[in-house]
Design a protein around this motif. Structure first.
Motif, short mmCIF file in Angstrom:
data_model
loop_
_atom_site.label_atom_id
_atom_site.label_comp_id
_atom_site.label_asym_id
_atom_site.label_seq_id
_atom_site.Cartn_x
_atom_site.Cartn_y
_atom_site.Cartn_z
N THR A 1 0.91 -1.57 0.15
CA THR A 1 -0.05 -0.21 -0.15
C THR A 1 0.68 1.48 -0.20
N ARG A 2 0.39 2.59 -0.79
CA ARG A 2 1.07 3.43 -0.61
C ARG A 2 1.32 3.97 1.20
N PHE A 3 0.47 3.47 2.44
CA PHE A 3 0.95 3.95 3.37
C PHE A 3 2.20 2.87 4.41
N THR A 4 2.11 2.07 3.31
CA THR A 4 3.31 1.02 4.00
C THR A 4 4.35 1.85 3.44
N LEU A 5 4.56 1.60 1.94
CA LEU A 5 5.05 2.41 1.62
C LEU A 5 6.32 3.95 2.02
N ARG A 6 5.07 4.19 1.99
CA ARG A 6 5.30 5.94 3.06
C ARG A 6 6.15 5.65 4.53
N ASN A 7 5.59 4.29 4.77
CA ASN A 7 6.32 4.48 6.54
C ASN A 7 7.86 3.84 6.04
N LYS A 8 8.28 3.42 5.19
CA LYS A 8 9.13 2.27 4.64
C LYS A 8 10.70 3.80 4.44
N ILE A 9 9.99 4.85 3.61
CA ILE A 9 10.67 6.24 3.44
C ILE A 9 10.88 6.53 4.60
N LYS A 10 10.08 6.90 5.63
CA LYS A 10 10.07 7.72 6.78
C LYS A 10 10.97 6.62 7.69
N SER A 11 11.10 5.93 7.98
CA SER A 11 12.22 5.00 8.29
C SER A 11 13.11 5.69 7.66
N ILE A 12 13.73 5.38 6.93
CA ILE A 12 15.17 5.63 5.97
C ILE A 12 15.06 6.80 6.42
N ARG A 13 14.36 7.66 6.23
CA ARG A 13 14.82 9.16 6.15
C ARG A 13 15.25 9.58 7.94
N ASP A 14 14.76 8.61 8.96
CA ASP A 14 14.73 8.99 10.20
C ASP A 14 16.08 7.95 11.21
N LYS A 15 16.03 6.91 9.97
CA LYS A 15 17.47 6.77 10.09
C LYS A 15 18.62 7.59 9.94
N SER A 16 18.31 8.17 8.72
CA SER A 16 19.73 9.05 8.03
C SER A 16 18.97 10.75 8.16
N PHE A 17 19.41 11.28 7.08
CA PHE A 17 18.57 12.62 7.00
C PHE A 17 17.61 12.43 5.86
N TYR A 18 16.61 13.27 6.50
CA TYR A 18 15.01 14.10 5.64
C TYR A 18 15.38 13.44 4.20
N GLU A 19 16.55 15.13 3.93
CA GLU A 19 16.96 15.32 2.89
C GLU A 19 16.84 14.32 0.82
N LEU A 20 17.36 12.70 2.01
CA LEU A 20 18.13 11.88 1.11
C LEU A 20 16.96 11.59 0.24
N ILE A 21 15.32 10.99 0.55
CA ILE A 21 14.68 11.36 -0.70
C ILE A 21 13.81 11.69 -1.25
N VAL A 22 13.72 12.36 -1.75
CA VAL A 22 12.54 13.07 -2.76
C VAL A 22 11.50 12.62 -2.15
N ASN A 23 10.55 13.16 -2.99
CA ASN A 23 9.21 12.60 -2.97
C ASN A 23 8.11 13.83 -3.91
N HIS A 24 7.84 12.51 -4.83
CA HIS A 24 7.51 13.33 -6.15
C HIS A 24 5.46 12.66 -5.80
N SER A 25 5.36 13.73 -5.61
CA SER A 25 3.12 13.44 -5.40
C SER A 25 2.76 12.78 -6.44
N ASN A 26 2.54 11.22 -5.77
CA ASN A 26 1.31 10.82 -6.27
C ASN A 26 2.05 10.14 -7.65
#
Length: 136
Positions: A105-130
């Motif tokens: 689900t998109r929710f699962t993906l967003r959680n994984k992205i957030k987890s990677i950002r939390d463990k590294s730094f926010y700007e590492l992964i850039v979101n392009h909405s939808n």
């Protein structure tokens, strides 16, 4: 290209092993060592905030050169984004490559992205909405 001359000491067992591997590769010891060094250099990508990722080891390192602990899915997701550095990886592609036949689900993906950002730094992964995500 400028030459770099190194003088290294290795024990007899390591020396024999090195000679065998070079012979097996049909390279001189010098050529074999040069190949190893280049492979090692090319296997590491520098990221912002002094973070690095080593493709050979499949590991992310922080600005203190300490390994960042990632789950298998987080690591696979990060590696996919890094292999497509500078390009947007579509959500559908991420689902196919990372989750394969399992539902994502998109929710699962967003959680994984957030987890990677939390463990590294926010700007590492850039979101392009939808559309998807990328690493610049």
């Amino acid at each position: 290209m400028e030459n770099l001359i190194l003088d290294i000491e290795i024990d007899e067992n390591a020396k024999e092993s090195l000679l065998k591997k070079a012979l097996k590769s049909e390279l001189s010891v010098k050529e074999y060592i040069e190949k190893l060094v280049v492979l090692d250099i090319n296997s590491t990508i520098d990221l912002e905030n002094d973070y690095t990722y080593n493709y050979n080891l499949n590991k992310l390192y922080d600005n203190f050169n300490k390994e960042v602990s990632l789950t298998k899915i987080e690591n696979a997701l990060l590696e996919l984004l890094l292999k497509n550095k500078g390009k947007i990886v579509k959500i559908e592609t991420i689902a196919e490559v990372i989750w394969k036949d399992k539902e994502m689900t998109r929710f699962t993906l967003r959680n994984k992205i957030k987890s990677i950002r939390d463990k590294s730094f926010y700007e590492l992964i850039v979101n392009h909405s939808n559309i998807g995500y990328c690493i610049n």
